[in-house]
Design an enzyme around this catalytic site. Structure first.
Site, mmCIF file in Angstrom:
data_model
loop_
_atom_site.group_PDB
_atom_site.id
_atom_site.type_symbol
_atom_site.label_atom_id
_atom_site.label_comp_id
_atom_site.label_asym_id
_atom_site.label_seq_id
_atom_site.Cartn_x
_atom_site.Cartn_y
_atom_site.Cartn_z
ATOM 1 N N LYS A 13 -22.796 24.995 0.403
ATOM 2 C CA LYS A 13 -22.530 23.582 0.735
ATOM 3 C C LYS A 13 -22.409 23.387 2.251
ATOM 4 O O LYS A 13 -22.975 22.461 2.809
ATOM 5 C CB LYS A 13 -21.206 23.108 0.078
ATOM 6 C CG LYS A 13 -21.195 23.204 -1.437
ATOM 7 C CD LYS A 13 -19.923 22.606 -2.030
ATOM 8 C CE LYS A 13 -18.647 23.381 -1.720
ATOM 9 N NZ LYS A 13 -18.590 24.718 -2.324
ATOM 10 N N ARG A 87 -12.572 17.987 -5.266
ATOM 11 C CA ARG A 87 -12.504 19.205 -6.078
ATOM 12 C C ARG A 87 -11.680 19.024 -7.339
ATOM 13 O O ARG A 87 -11.511 19.976 -8.092
ATOM 14 C CB ARG A 87 -11.870 20.320 -5.243
ATOM 15 C CG ARG A 87 -12.872 21.216 -4.504
ATOM 16 C CD ARG A 87 -12.056 22.091 -3.578
ATOM 17 N NE ARG A 87 -12.609 23.380 -3.320
ATOM 18 C CZ ARG A 87 -13.154 23.740 -2.161
ATOM 19 N NH1 ARG A 87 -13.285 22.873 -1.194
ATOM 20 N NH2 ARG A 87 -13.556 24.978 -1.989
HETATM 21 P P1 AMP Z 1 -13.842 25.797 1.460
HETATM 22 O O1 AMP Z 1 -14.067 26.183 2.868
HETATM 23 O O2 AMP Z 1 -14.415 24.455 1.112
HETATM 24 O O3 AMP Z 1 -14.259 26.865 0.476
HETATM 25 O O4 AMP Z 1 -12.246 25.617 1.286
HETATM 26 C C1 AMP Z 1 -11.372 26.689 1.546
HETATM 27 C C2 AMP Z 1 -10.047 26.441 0.861
HETATM 28 O O5 AMP Z 1 -9.455 25.229 1.353
HETATM 29 C C3 AMP Z 1 -10.107 26.242 -0.662
HETATM 30 O O6 AMP Z 1 -10.142 27.476 -1.369
HETATM 31 C C4 AMP Z 1 -8.826 25.463 -0.904
HETATM 32 O O7 AMP Z 1 -7.683 26.294 -0.839
HETATM 33 C C5 AMP Z 1 -8.780 24.529 0.309
HETATM 34 N N1 AMP Z 1 -9.516 23.271 0.056
HETATM 35 C C6 AMP Z 1 -10.635 22.822 0.689
HETATM 36 N N2 AMP Z 1 -11.019 21.644 0.196
HETATM 37 C C7 AMP Z 1 -10.134 21.325 -0.775
HETATM 38 C C8 AMP Z 1 -10.012 20.239 -1.692
HETATM 39 N N3 AMP Z 1 -10.901 19.238 -1.716
HETATM 40 N N4 AMP Z 1 -8.964 20.259 -2.573
HETATM 41 C C9 AMP Z 1 -8.048 21.239 -2.550
HETATM 42 N N5 AMP Z 1 -8.113 22.313 -1.749
HETATM 43 C C10 AMP Z 1 -9.156 22.352 -0.858
#
Ligand code: AMP
Length: 203
Positions: A13, A87
């Site tokens: 993404k 999410r």
């Molecule tokens: P990502 O870089 O998008 O994989 O996000 C890393 C981490 O940030 C995730 O594993 C969650 O702990 C937190 N996170 C990011 N976006 C969200 C979201 N929309 N809702 C809840 N936690 C989030």
């Protein structure tokens, strides 16, 4: 362009969002990047989010909804690409409400599909530059100099949530809490599905 890029962790993404943002001028809104930045700066939000992120769990809805709304309100005429938000179904509902208020409805939700074995391989080998954000992979896209970013010379990091236990937890969380969001968008007929073909995935 007003889209959500959807998919499990490791679907690509972030990579797709930054390429699209560069091409179109749309705002790339990544709640994960915003949270990592808050953790690095040790803000109140960062201190609250860190323990959830390290375990691969979701940060509470109200925290991420506030971040997303603030960024959406600042997006210009070229639109936005949401990466990693929403999410949960509650986040998707809050997003709809916020976009209604802004008079900027979503054009599409694009689901990047990828199987679990591929995800574990991608994430466990992923290294990221904490300075410029450039992504690497130890097998398929290694940096020229071990552990050093080709673009800016910073030391690369292995994200704490890209460790095997956290990856397994992130996949469980995705299946339980995030996948239901697809049904929400399917019922609104704005969901588009694409196989995620990562150009570096040559194993
Ligand atoms: P990502 O870089 O998008 O994989 O996000 C890393 C981490 O940030 C995730 O594993 C969650 O702990 C937190 N996170 C990011 N976006 C969200 C979201 N929309 N809702 C809840 N936690 C989030």
């Amino acid at each position: 362009m007003r889209i959500v890029l959807f998919g499990p962790p490791g679907a690509g993404k972030g990579t797709q969002a930054s390429m699209l943002a560069e091409k179109t001028g749309a705002e790339h809104i990544s709640t994960g990047d915003a949270l990592r930045d808050a953790v690095a700066r040790q803000t109140e939000v960062g201190l609250k989010a860190k323990s959830y992120m390290d375990k691969g769990e979701l940060v509470p809805d109200e925290v991420v909804i506030a971040i997303a709304k603030e960024r959406l309100a600042k997006a210009g005429e070229s639109g936005f690409i949401l990466d990693g938000f929403p999410r949960t179904v509650a986040q998707a509902e809050a997003l709809d409400k916020a976009l209604d208020e802004l008079g900027k409805p979503l054009d599409a939700v694009v689901n990047l599909e990828v199987d679990e074995e591929e995800i574990v391989w991608r994430l466990s080998g992923r290294r990221v530059c904490p300075n410029c954000g450039e992504p690497y992979h130890i097998e398929s896209k290694p940096s020229a100099k071990d552990g050093i970013c080709d673009k800016c010379g910073s030391a690369l990091v292995h994200r704490s949530d890209d460790q095997p236990d956290a990856i397994r937890n992130r996949l469980k969380v995705y299946n339980q809490q995030t996948e239901p969001v697809l049904g929400y968008y399917e019922s609104k007929s704005i969901l588009k599905k694409y196989p995620s073909c990562w150009q570096y995935s040559g194993h």
